[in-house]
Design an enzyme around this catalytic site. Structure first.
Site, mmCIF file in Angstrom:
data_model
loop_
_atom_site.group_PDB
_atom_site.id
_atom_site.type_symbol
_atom_site.label_atom_id
_atom_site.label_comp_id
_atom_site.label_asym_id
_atom_site.label_seq_id
_atom_site.Cartn_x
_atom_site.Cartn_y
_atom_site.Cartn_z
ATOM 1 N N ASP A 67 0.822 -1.211 0.000
ATOM 2 C CA ASP A 67 0.000 0.000 0.000
ATOM 3 C C ASP A 67 0.858 1.263 0.000
ATOM 4 O OD1 ASP A 67 -2.388 -1.315 -0.161
ATOM 5 O OD2 ASP A 67 -2.866 -1.162 1.974
ATOM 6 N N GLY A 68 2.042 1.196 0.608
ATOM 7 C CA GLY A 68 2.913 2.370 0.601
ATOM 8 C C GLY A 68 3.307 2.778 -0.806
ATOM 9 N N ASN A 143 -4.602 8.746 2.492
ATOM 10 C CA ASN A 143 -4.908 8.166 3.803
ATOM 11 C C ASN A 143 -5.226 9.220 4.855
ATOM 12 O OD1 ASN A 143 -4.846 5.462 3.255
ATOM 13 N ND2 ASN A 143 -2.843 5.079 4.162
ATOM 14 N N ALA A 185 -5.860 2.855 8.482
ATOM 15 C CA ALA A 185 -4.421 3.068 8.634
ATOM 16 C C ALA A 185 -4.132 3.604 10.044
ATOM 17 C CB ALA A 185 -3.929 4.008 7.532
ATOM 18 N N TYR A 186 -3.427 4.708 10.160
ATOM 19 C CA TYR A 186 -3.032 5.248 11.467
ATOM 20 C C TYR A 186 -4.250 5.497 12.350
ATOM 21 C CZ TYR A 186 -0.346 8.306 14.667
ATOM 22 O OH TYR A 186 0.254 8.886 15.753
ATOM 23 N N SER A 187 -5.318 6.019 11.783
ATOM 24 C CA SER A 187 -6.519 6.309 12.570
ATOM 25 C C SER A 187 -7.029 5.070 13.287
ATOM 26 C CB SER A 187 -7.602 6.877 11.641
ATOM 27 O OG SER A 187 -8.797 7.136 12.342
ATOM 28 N N LEU A 188 -6.977 3.928 12.626
ATOM 29 C CA LEU A 188 -7.445 2.686 13.244
ATOM 30 C C LEU A 188 -6.598 2.315 14.455
ATOM 31 C CD1 LEU A 188 -9.311 0.196 13.145
ATOM 32 C CD2 LEU A 188 -7.639 -0.866 11.620
#
Length: 285
Positions: A67-68, A143, A185-188
């Site tokens: 994904d990156g 994202n 992503a980070y939020s999760l």
């Protein structure tokens, strides 16, 4: 004849090998192929090196990685409306459409017009100084945009406004503004909600807030979220995981839905709930 660009994970030898195979095959068929300079070097294809701006002139961008790599490909292509085909060299990618063994057949289907396009909302991000001067061109995030502390030893005070109305101030490690795609992503990782990626919304989630109010806000996509650095020390702005700006006291970040979504090639195979089940090991009970 079509113009292809490839974005290649630099530390995945199988991705580099496939890039070489695809480049040879496409060139032999009369197509143009280019890779951003560092990708061309890492894939041992220096003769195909092109400028980042040239990627946006391709007919299709093929991402070989996880994904990156797709995030990087979208960053180069989305503003010009160029679609991205993701070939998965990650463990389990949310965004990649095909596996490496299917890459050639997927490109053949694209050339034949046998494909669909899925649009994913991106964030449009503007950065301003304390005096209101905009610093640089607007940024795009697939994202998330994150305003976070620079000093590990101290939190940062961040004021949050919604459509010009002050909401509250957080003493926290940071604030995340995520798209639906970025909700996994980070939020999760800081317990933000999971949104289906085809939704249109902004998800605002604090990181380690020193406050009783630690809930996420899910806001309409046309909302303008404004974050101001209210501390006496600076903060950092990260876009899709890359630190891109230092924000001094009084500096602000404004986020809303971009009018230029990411365009991802799809063959109608993948379902978001199935990806979640596989990612988190959720078997049938």
């Amino acid at each position: 004849m079509a113009r292809f660009a490839m974005v290649v994970h630099p530390r995945r030898p199988p991705a580099r090998l496939l890039a070489q195979e695809l480049a040879e095959w496409l060139a032999s068929a009369g197509h143009d192929v280019g890779l951003p300079g560092p990708d061309a070097q890492s894939a041992d294809l220096p003769a195909l090196a092109c400028a980042d701006a040239d990627v946006a002139e391709a007919d299709l961008v093929v991402s070989l990685g996880g994904d990156g790599s797709i995030l990087r490909a979208v960053r180069l292509a989305a503003d010009a409306g160029v679609a991205v085909l993701g070939v998965n060299f990650g463990q389990l990618a949310y965004l990649a459409e095909v596996e490496p063994g299917d890459a050639r057949s997927a490109i053949e289907r694209w050339l034949a017009g046998d494909f669909g396009i899925v649009e994913r909302m991106r964030l449009g991000v503007r950065v301003r100084t304390a005096g209101g001067e905009e610093t640089g061109a607007p940024l795009g995030a697939l994202n998330e945009a994150v305003v976070e502390k620079l000093d590990r030893g101290r939190s940062v005070r961040l004021g949050l406004s919604v459509d010009g109305r002050q909401f509250t101030a957080y003493r926290a490690d940071g604030l995340i503004v995520a798209s639906p795609t970025g909700s996994t992503a980070y939020s999760l990782s800081v317990r933000g909600p999971i949104l289906a990626p085809t939704h249109q919304a902004l998800v605002v989630t604090p990181v380690s807030p020193h406050s009783l109010f630690d809930r996420s806000l899910v806001l309409p996509p046309d909302t303008t979220v404004r974050i101001e650095v209210e501390s006496e020390h600076p903060a950092a702005l990260s876009i899709d995981g890359d630190v891109c700006r230092v924000l001094h006291p009084g500096g602000t970040v404004e986020c809303t839905a971009s009018d230029r979504p990411a365009r991802l090639v799809s063959f109608g195979r993948r379902h978001f709930d199935d990806i979640l089940k596989a990612k988190f090991g959720l078997g049938n009970r």
